[in-house]
Motif scaffolding. Structure first.
Motif, PDB file in Angstrom:
ATOM      1  N   ALA A 179      19.190  13.328  10.062  1.00  9.44           N
ATOM      2  CA  ALA A 179      17.832  13.882  10.039  1.00  9.44           C
ATOM      3  C   ALA A 179      17.443  14.341   8.641  1.00  9.44           C
ATOM      4  CB  ALA A 179      17.738  15.049  11.028  1.00  9.44           C
ATOM      5  N   THR A 180      18.300  15.135   8.005  1.00  3.01           N
ATOM      6  CA  THR A 180      17.976  15.594   6.650  1.00  3.01           C
ATOM      7  C   THR A 180      18.031  14.440   5.651  1.00  3.01           C
ATOM      8  OG1 THR A 180      20.306  16.243   6.351  1.00  3.01           O
ATOM      9  CG2 THR A 180      18.754  17.945   7.066  1.00  3.01           C
ATOM     10  N   GLY A 181      18.945  13.480   5.889  1.00  3.76           N
ATOM     11  CA  GLY A 181      19.033  12.326   5.002  1.00  3.76           C
ATOM     12  C   GLY A 181      17.788  11.456   5.068  1.00  3.76           C
ATOM     13  N   THR A 182      17.182  11.355   6.242  1.00  3.78           N
ATOM     14  CA  THR A 182      15.956  10.569   6.371  1.00  3.78           C
ATOM     15  C   THR A 182      14.809  11.221   5.602  1.00  3.78           C
ATOM     16  OG1 THR A 182      16.638   9.759   8.548  1.00  3.78           O
ATOM     17  CG2 THR A 182      14.291   9.622   8.016  1.00  3.78           C
ATOM     18  N   ALA A 183      14.718  12.550   5.687  1.00  2.94           N
ATOM     19  CA  ALA A 183      13.673  13.250   4.936  1.00  2.94           C
ATOM     20  C   ALA A 183      13.882  13.076   3.432  1.00  2.94           C
ATOM     21  CB  ALA A 183      13.664  14.727   5.308  1.00  2.94           C
ATOM     22  N   TYR A 184      15.142  13.169   2.987  1.00  6.29           N
ATOM     23  CA  TYR A 184      15.420  12.953   1.568  1.00  6.29           C
ATOM     24  C   TYR A 184      15.081  11.524   1.153  1.00  6.29           C
ATOM     25  CZ  TYR A 184      18.122  11.465  -2.437  1.00  6.29           C
ATOM     26  OH  TYR A 184      18.489  10.883  -3.626  1.00  6.29           O
ATOM     27  N   ALA A 185      15.447  10.549   1.977  1.00  7.96           N
ATOM     28  CA  ALA A 185      15.162   9.145   1.651  1.00  7.96           C
ATOM     29  C   ALA A 185      13.658   8.899   1.571  1.00  7.96           C
ATOM     30  CB  ALA A 185      15.797   8.228   2.689  1.00  7.96           C
ATOM     31  N   LEU A 186      12.879   9.583   2.415  1.00 15.35           N
ATOM     32  CA  LEU A 186      11.420   9.446   2.368  1.00 15.35           C
ATOM     33  C   LEU A 186      10.879   9.907   1.013  1.00 15.35           C
ATOM     34  CD1 LEU A 186       8.756   8.851   3.880  1.00 15.35           C
ATOM     35  CD2 LEU A 186       8.785  11.223   4.664  1.00 15.35           C
ATOM     36  N   ILE A 187      11.423  11.014   0.522  1.00 17.40           N
ATOM     37  CA  ILE A 187      11.013  11.509  -0.795  1.00 17.40           C
ATOM     38  C   ILE A 187      11.448  10.532  -1.886  1.00 17.40           C
ATOM     39  CG2 ILE A 187      11.294  13.401  -2.442  1.00 17.40           C
ATOM     40  CD1 ILE A 187      11.915  15.196   0.027  1.00 17.40           C
ATOM     41  N   ASN A 188      12.697  10.088  -1.800  1.00 16.99           N
ATOM     42  CA  ASN A 188      13.233   9.183  -2.807  1.00 16.99           C
ATOM     43  C   ASN A 188      12.421   7.895  -2.902  1.00 16.99           C
ATOM     44  OD1 ASN A 188      15.144   6.777  -3.521  1.00 16.99           O
ATOM     45  ND2 ASN A 188      16.207   8.567  -4.335  1.00 16.99           N
ATOM     46  N   GLN A 189      12.020   7.364  -1.754  1.00 17.88           N
ATOM     47  CA  GLN A 189      11.267   6.112  -1.756  1.00 17.88           C
ATOM     48  C   GLN A 189       9.891   6.269  -2.394  1.00 17.88           C
ATOM     49  OE1 GLN A 189      12.335   2.789  -0.546  1.00 17.88           O
ATOM     50  NE2 GLN A 189      14.061   4.050  -1.181  1.00 17.88           N
ATOM     51  N   GLN A 190       9.336   7.468  -2.334  1.00 20.63           N
ATOM     52  CA  GLN A 190       8.061   7.681  -3.025  1.00 20.63           C
ATOM     53  C   GLN A 190       8.237   7.532  -4.533  1.00 20.63           C
ATOM     54  OE1 GLN A 190       5.319   7.827  -1.478  1.00 20.63           O
ATOM     55  NE2 GLN A 190       6.061   8.226   0.587  1.00 20.63           N
ATOM     56  N   THR A 191       9.374   7.988  -5.063  1.00 21.75           N
ATOM     57  CA  THR A 191       9.617   7.897  -6.502  1.00 21.75           C
ATOM     58  C   THR A 191       9.951   6.477  -6.929  1.00 21.75           C
ATOM     59  OG1 THR A 191      11.996   8.355  -6.361  1.00 21.75           O
ATOM     60  CG2 THR A 191      10.511  10.244  -6.450  1.00 21.75           C
ATOM     61  N   VAL A 192      10.107   5.569  -5.978  1.00 21.15           N
ATOM     62  CA  VAL A 192      10.410   4.174  -6.304  1.00 21.15           C
ATOM     63  C   VAL A 192       9.236   3.270  -5.940  1.00 21.15           C
ATOM     64  CG1 VAL A 192      11.948   2.234  -5.834  1.00 21.15           C
ATOM     65  CG2 VAL A 192      12.889   4.540  -6.021  1.00 21.15           C
ATOM     66  N   MET A 193       8.875   3.268  -4.662  1.00 21.36           N
ATOM     67  CA  MET A 193       7.892   2.304  -4.175  1.00 21.36           C
ATOM     68  C   MET A 193       6.459   2.690  -4.529  1.00 21.36           C
ATOM     69  SD  MET A 193       9.583   1.483  -0.431  1.00 21.36           S
ATOM     70  CE  MET A 193       8.719  -0.050  -0.194  1.00 21.36           C
ATOM     71  N   THR A 194       6.151   3.983  -4.571  1.00 19.97           N
ATOM     72  CA  THR A 194       4.781   4.425  -4.828  1.00 19.97           C
ATOM     73  C   THR A 194       4.536   4.710  -6.305  1.00 19.97           C
ATOM     74  OG1 THR A 194       4.927   5.493  -2.650  1.00 19.97           O
ATOM     75  CG2 THR A 194       2.987   5.975  -3.944  1.00 19.97           C
ATOM     76  N   LEU A 195       5.609   4.838  -7.077  1.00 22.87           N
ATOM     77  CA  LEU A 195       5.480   5.242  -8.473  1.00 22.87           C
ATOM     78  C   LEU A 195       4.572   4.328  -9.298  1.00 22.87           C
ATOM     79  CD1 LEU A 195       6.286   7.216 -10.680  1.00 22.87           C
ATOM     80  CD2 LEU A 195       8.342   5.853 -11.069  1.00 22.87           C
ATOM     81  N   PRO A 196       4.707   2.984  -9.235  1.00 24.69           N
ATOM     82  CA  PRO A 196       3.807   2.152 -10.043  1.00 24.69           C
ATOM     83  C   PRO A 196       2.330   2.369  -9.725  1.00 24.69           C
ATOM     84  CG  PRO A 196       5.670   0.857  -9.258  1.00 24.69           C
ATOM     85  CD  PRO A 196       5.721   2.165  -8.537  1.00 24.69           C
ATOM     86  N   LEU A 197       2.010   2.509  -8.442  1.00 22.12           N
ATOM     87  CA  LEU A 197       0.620   2.746  -8.051  1.00 22.12           C
ATOM     88  C   LEU A 197       0.144   4.117  -8.521  1.00 22.12           C
ATOM     89  CD1 LEU A 197       0.688   1.302  -4.424  1.00 22.12           C
ATOM     90  CD2 LEU A 197      -0.282   0.236  -6.464  1.00 22.12           C
ATOM     91  N   ALA A 198       1.035   5.126  -8.449  1.00 22.24           N
ATOM     92  CA  ALA A 198       0.658   6.472  -8.901  1.00 22.24           C
ATOM     93  C   ALA A 198       0.384   6.488 -10.398  1.00 22.24           C
ATOM     94  CB  ALA A 198       1.771   7.463  -8.544  1.00 22.24           C
ATOM     95  N   LEU A 199       1.185   5.736 -11.158  1.00 19.27           N
ATOM     96  CA  LEU A 199       0.942   5.668 -12.601  1.00 19.27           C
ATOM     97  C   LEU A 199      -0.407   5.015 -12.893  1.00 19.27           C
ATOM     98  CD1 LEU A 199       4.461   4.635 -13.955  1.00 19.27           C
ATOM     99  CD2 LEU A 199       3.370   6.872 -14.101  1.00 19.27           C
ATOM    100  N   ALA A 200      -0.724   3.969 -12.138  1.00 21.35           N
ATOM    101  CA  ALA A 200      -2.009   3.294 -12.328  1.00 21.35           C
ATOM    102  C   ALA A 200      -3.174   4.239 -12.043  1.00 21.35           C
ATOM    103  CB  ALA A 200      -2.093   2.058 -11.440  1.00 21.35           C
ATOM    104  N   ARG A 201      -3.005   5.119 -11.041  1.00 24.95           N
ATOM    105  CA  ARG A 201      -4.057   6.088 -10.731  1.00 24.95           C
ATOM    106  C   ARG A 201      -4.230   7.117 -11.850  1.00 24.95           C
ATOM    107  NH1 ARG A 201      -5.970   5.986  -5.287  1.00 24.95           N
ATOM    108  NH2 ARG A 201      -7.217   7.787  -5.939  1.00 24.95           N
TER     109      ARG A 201
END
Length: 424
Positions: free
Chosen positions: A207-229
């Motif tokens: 359960a805690t690992g899933t929450a951590y992985a959700l945060i981690n994936q934002q720093t990987v998968m969403t990062l390029p789009l966030a930089l563009a914004r």
């Protein structure tokens, strides 16, 4: 580290050199294929959903046909899917390639982690898994620079490069690692190993690992789009990820510091999430590249403290012979996160902006820090098992590589005692 582990680390470094295509999947779909942010997020979510059965299949195949064969199978499947994405001429083919990539993407993780967990004594597992993260980060330093270069030219070349390194890693694994031979499982041990989700301690870590992985994936998968914004090039995500990777490698001595080794697992994980929150707060407030690079370095320190502890804990919780499936069950946290993260991230970006996205992730880190102190188990079960090991295996904890290999091989042959079921 035993020779088998050293060879595995070398192979994964080769694989990691081209493994920066995934963060640019949403960017490729939204820019080159003309899809909306919502559509790009759904495609990445489809990829993440496909990784869940992939991870579970990886754990089962590792116990059925062997670690080495499963790793090679997964890497070759990833290469084929990456080439399909690069060659796709329409959104439909790109989506098909993304789903196929998800189905192959996690096959090699459970056997890789099981090799490390079963080849290293319990007291050295945190260090071993930290080294595994550092090896991936070492390849990631070159990969981030490569992504920053090729991403400015054509994003599709990132997928071609990733496919090439997958094939190179598969060849190295096939030639360098000895073939592992699954032994016939003991009935009661096999029954325990096939039901990891019945273990309450594992469920709390999941359960805690899933929450951590959700945060981690934002720093990987969403990062390029966030930089563009923020008005920065999406390819600068490669520079941020390279900075994080370099910090992970250079900060390895922190894991061996006396005060760090004395921390209990719940306290260590709580501290790690406080550091993660600090790095994410920097992402929320920073607007210039130097400040973002500093935040990436801070974030990676927390990530370093999490990875070694979490995987060592799961290996310790597993019953004898069940580490492959326990690690596979825990690994589904990444598939769940990879499914939810693109949808959550793209929606937060579209409706609230980058500051709210990273602030929300920092707040979640603070919540996890408090939860770890209350719900994260200790690894007492593994301590009891180590006390029952043969005298030679206990002495091998501080032995050099060849002696350790011999001791672990001796453990592997003890079917009646319930120790490792694989001989390398």
């Amino acid at each position: 580290m035993p020779r088998t582990v050293r060879l595995l680390l070398l192979a994964r470094v080769v694989n990691r050199l081209g493994a920066f295509s995934l963060p640019f999947l949403t960017a490729l779909i939204s820019t080159d294929r003309g899809a909306s942010l919502t559509t790009a997020g759904l495609v990445s979510a489809a990829f993440g959903l496909a990784t869940i059965p992939s991870r579970l299949a990886g754990g089962r195949l590792a116990d059925r046909i062997g670690r080495r064969t499963t790793i090679v199978l997964g890497l070759c499947g990833c290469a084929a899917a990456q080439l399909a994405i690069a060659a796709s001429a329409s959104l439909t083919w790109a989506v098909t390639g993304a789903v196929l990539l998800g189905l192959a993407f996690e096959l090699y993780e459970p056997p890789s982690q099981a090799i490390i967990g079963e080849s290293v004594p319990q007291r050295h597992r945190v260090r071993a898994f930290s080294l595994f993260s550092a090896a991936l980060a070492a390849g990631g330093m070159g990969a981030g620079l490569l992504a920053a270069l090729l991403g400015r030219w054509d994003l599709r070349w990132l997928f071609v490069t990733d496919a090439a390194t997958c094939l190179a890693c598969a060849l190295l694994i096939r030639l360098a690692l000895p073939r592992d031979r699954p032994e016939p499982p003991v009935a009661d041990q096999d029954d325990a190993a096939v039901r990891p989700l019945h273990d309450r301690a594992l469920l709390s870590v999941l359960a805690t690992g899933t929450a951590y992985a959700l945060i981690n994936q934002q720093t990987v998968m969403t990062l390029p789009l966030a930089l563009a914004r923020k008005g920065l090039p999406a390819a600068d995500a490669g520079l941020l990820l390279s900075t994080a990777a370099a910090t992970t490698v250079l900060a390895q001595p922190l894991v061996r510091l006396p005060w760090a080794t004395r921390l209990t697992t719940p306290v260590a994980l709580a501290l790690a999430h406080l550091v993660l929150a600090a790095g994410l707060t920097g992402y929320a407030l920073a607007h210039a590249l130097p400040a973002l690079l500093t935040s990436a370095a801070v974030w990676s320190l927390g990530d370093l403290l999490v990875m070694g502890r979490a995987y060592a804990l799961v290996t310790d919780l597993a019953p004898p012979g069940g580490s492959g499936r326990y690690l596979a069950a825990f690994g589904t946290s990444w598939g769940i996160a990879a499914t939810l993260a693109p949808v959550l991230g793209t929606q937060l970006l579209a409706h609230a902006g980058t500051t709210v996205l990273w602030s929300a992730m920092a707040a979640l880190c603070l919540l996890l820090a408090a939860l770890h102190l209350r719900v994260t188990p200790e690894s007492a079960r593994s301590t009891q098992r180590d006390n029952q090991l043969p005298h030679a295996a206990r002495e091998a904890v501080t032995a050099p590589g060849p002696v350790l290999d011999d001791a672990m091989a001796a453990r592997s042959s003890e079917g009646a005692s319930g120790h490792e079921k694989f001989v390398y």
